[in-house]
Design an enzyme around this catalytic site. Structure first.
Site, PDB file in Angstrom:
ATOM      1  N   PRO A   1     -51.169  -8.321  55.969  1.00  0.00           N
ATOM      2  CA  PRO A   1     -52.360  -8.842  56.636  1.00  0.00           C
ATOM      3  C   PRO A   1     -52.277 -10.351  56.840  1.00  0.00           C
ATOM      4  O   PRO A   1     -51.937 -11.096  55.927  1.00  0.00           O
ATOM      5  CB  PRO A   1     -53.496  -8.505  55.663  1.00  0.00           C
ATOM      6  CG  PRO A   1     -52.865  -7.792  54.516  1.00  0.00           C
ATOM      7  CD  PRO A   1     -51.416  -8.084  54.551  1.00  0.00           C
ATOM      8  N   GLU A   2     -52.602 -10.774  58.044  1.00  0.00           N
ATOM      9  CA  GLU A   2     -52.680 -12.192  58.370  1.00  0.00           C
ATOM     10  C   GLU A   2     -54.159 -12.508  58.614  1.00  0.00           C
ATOM     11  O   GLU A   2     -55.016 -11.673  58.343  1.00  0.00           O
ATOM     12  CB  GLU A   2     -51.815 -12.490  59.601  1.00  0.00           C
ATOM     13  CG  GLU A   2     -50.380 -11.995  59.439  1.00  0.00           C
ATOM     14  CD  GLU A   2     -49.493 -12.264  60.648  1.00  0.00           C
ATOM     15  OE1 GLU A   2     -49.753 -13.249  61.373  1.00  0.00           O
ATOM     16  OE2 GLU A   2     -48.548 -11.488  60.867  1.00  0.00           O
TER      17      GLU A   2
ATOM     18  N   HIS B   1     -51.317   4.297  44.102  1.00  0.00           N
ATOM     19  CA  HIS B   1     -51.273   2.827  43.981  1.00  0.00           C
ATOM     20  C   HIS B   1     -52.650   2.171  44.044  1.00  0.00           C
ATOM     21  O   HIS B   1     -52.792   1.058  44.517  1.00  0.00           O
ATOM     22  CB  HIS B   1     -50.370   2.214  45.053  1.00  0.00           C
ATOM     23  CG  HIS B   1     -48.994   2.805  45.091  1.00  0.00           C
ATOM     24  ND1 HIS B   1     -48.125   2.750  44.031  1.00  0.00           N
ATOM     25  CD2 HIS B   1     -48.346   3.487  46.066  1.00  0.00           C
ATOM     26  CE1 HIS B   1     -47.001   3.365  44.357  1.00  0.00           C
ATOM     27  NE2 HIS B   1     -47.109   3.827  45.573  1.00  0.00           N
TER      28      HIS B   1
ATOM     29  N   ARG C   1     -46.858  -2.301  46.945  1.00  0.00           N
ATOM     30  CA  ARG C   1     -45.806  -3.247  46.552  1.00  0.00           C
ATOM     31  C   ARG C   1     -46.241  -4.197  45.432  1.00  0.00           C
ATOM     32  O   ARG C   1     -45.418  -4.968  44.944  1.00  0.00           O
ATOM     33  CB  ARG C   1     -45.306  -4.005  47.779  1.00  0.00           C
ATOM     34  CG  ARG C   1     -44.610  -3.078  48.765  1.00  0.00           C
ATOM     35  CD  ARG C   1     -44.136  -3.787  50.001  1.00  0.00           C
ATOM     36  NE  ARG C   1     -42.992  -4.644  49.751  1.00  0.00           N
ATOM     37  CZ  ARG C   1     -42.394  -5.372  50.685  1.00  0.00           C
ATOM     38  NH1 ARG C   1     -42.845  -5.347  51.931  1.00  0.00           N
ATOM     39  NH2 ARG C   1     -41.355  -6.119  50.392  1.00  0.00           N
TER      40      ARG C   1
ATOM     41  N   ARG D   1     -43.935 -33.822  62.737  1.00  0.00           N
ATOM     42  CA  ARG D   1     -42.950 -33.647  61.673  1.00  0.00           C
ATOM     43  C   ARG D   1     -41.660 -33.136  62.286  1.00  0.00           C
ATOM     44  O   ARG D   1     -41.666 -32.436  63.292  1.00  0.00           O
ATOM     45  CB  ARG D   1     -43.472 -32.643  60.636  1.00  0.00           C
ATOM     46  CG  ARG D   1     -44.856 -32.980  60.174  1.00  0.00           C
ATOM     47  CD  ARG D   1     -45.353 -32.006  59.163  1.00  0.00           C
ATOM     48  NE  ARG D   1     -44.520 -32.044  57.973  1.00  0.00           N
ATOM     49  CZ  ARG D   1     -44.899 -31.501  56.817  1.00  0.00           C
ATOM     50  NH1 ARG D   1     -46.063 -30.916  56.722  1.00  0.00           N
ATOM     51  NH2 ARG D   1     -44.111 -31.556  55.770  1.00  0.00           N
TER      52      ARG D   1
END
Length: 279
Positions: free
Chosen positions: A2-3, A93, A114, A157
């Site tokens: 997920p972002e 899980h 995970r 940068r």
DNA sequence: AAACAAACCTGTGCGC
DNA sequence: TGCGCACAGGTTTGTT
């Protein structure tokens, strides 16, 4: 997985369904999920507490409690938060279960194959000591007013654009899918050095990052073929149908129609772009 | 300072 | 059908 758009979708679900509810009891299966503190710390911090808000900073969910503390949840790669009717069979899980008081009788599950994800109760006054990386996040393109001037400053940068966009200390919330999609929309190569961009290109990237994230939030995020990501009601998003480069290596560019999308590895991450559109 | 590799885990898809 | 390998939405740590 997920972002920002996926986490924002989860946040909205929590705001709609969980705010104002008291946590009657807590079960912690896998202790790894609460590794920042301990099983007992999560149980003690949440039992009897009421969730009073659902906030987000980048990919971090922060839910203030009526105790003065707050619950932080990070889904990392495979974490999911799901609201379910009390007593429903839990998926494999399921590491943490919050039993919600009141009606309807429901549970909030944290499911995470995970086990990279985490939950922790912390003191917002001491966030810099207790969750240092949360305190050091860069501006959030959706939650904050990320102006073009501020954005331009972040790009001063000598760094490649892709790793720069993925750096949560620079900008909070952009992950692998939305970095690739934003760079494609801005017609910029992922390995372009940030300090070589023209003013016009900086403007394009600014608009692209904000636009892609906003549209993805509107679409409820991206749910890929593995259907790993779903919102708290178990529903997938649909922004994946708008992906133009992510996971499309070898396929025709949908923008120019005259080149194939290539996949390279930048900063250890799969990176997809059109060698013709993006410069 | 920045780029890279490896680490943390489990599951899935693919080639053979 | 089975096996082994590559790879996965994130982030940190250690090494060039």
């Amino acid at each position: 997985m997920p972002e920002l758009p996926e986490v924002e979708t989860v946040r909205r679900g929590l705001a709609a369904q969980v705010i104002g509810r008291r946590i009657r009891s807590v079960e912690v299966g896998r202790e790894r999920t609460v590794r920042r503190t301990s099983r007992q710390a999560l149980i003690d911090g949440l039992t009897g507490a009421t969730i009073v808000a659902a906030d987000r900073r980048g990919k971090y969910l922060v839910c203030p409690l009526d105790t003065g503390e707050a619950l932080m949840v990070h889904l990392r790669m495979s974490g999911r938060l799901l609201v379910a009717a009390a007593g429903t069979a839990r998926p494999l899980h399921t590491h943490v279960v919050l039993h919600l008081a009141g009606r309807p009788a429901q549970e909030l599950w944290f499911v995470d194959p995970r086990t990279f994800g985490e939950m922790v109760v912390f003191d917002p006054e001491q966030v810099a000591e207790q969750i240092p990386e949360l305190a050091r996040l860069g501006p959030d393109p959706i939650a904050d007013d990320l102006t073009r001037a501020v954005f331009a400053g972040l790009l001063r940068r000598h760094r490649q654009l892709k790793p720069l966009l993925l750096d949560q200390h620079v900008i909070a919330g952009v992950g692998n899918i939305y970095a690739d999609e934003s760079l494609h929309r801005a017609r910029l190569r992922p390995d372009r050095l940030a300090d070589t961009l023209t003013t016009r290109e900086v403007g394009r990237l600014h608009e692209s990052v904000l636009g892609v994230l906003r549209e993805a939030v509107e679409a409820g995020g991206s749910t890929l073929a593995d259907t790993q990501y779903v919102d708290i009601e178990g529903q997938g998003g649909w922004f994946q149908v708008h992906h133009r480069v992510y996971d499309r290596a070898g396929q025709r560019c949908l923008t120019c129609g005259r080149a194939d999308i290539v996949r390279v590895v930048t900063g250890g991450r799969s990176t997809h772009f059109c060698p013709r559109c993006q410069r």
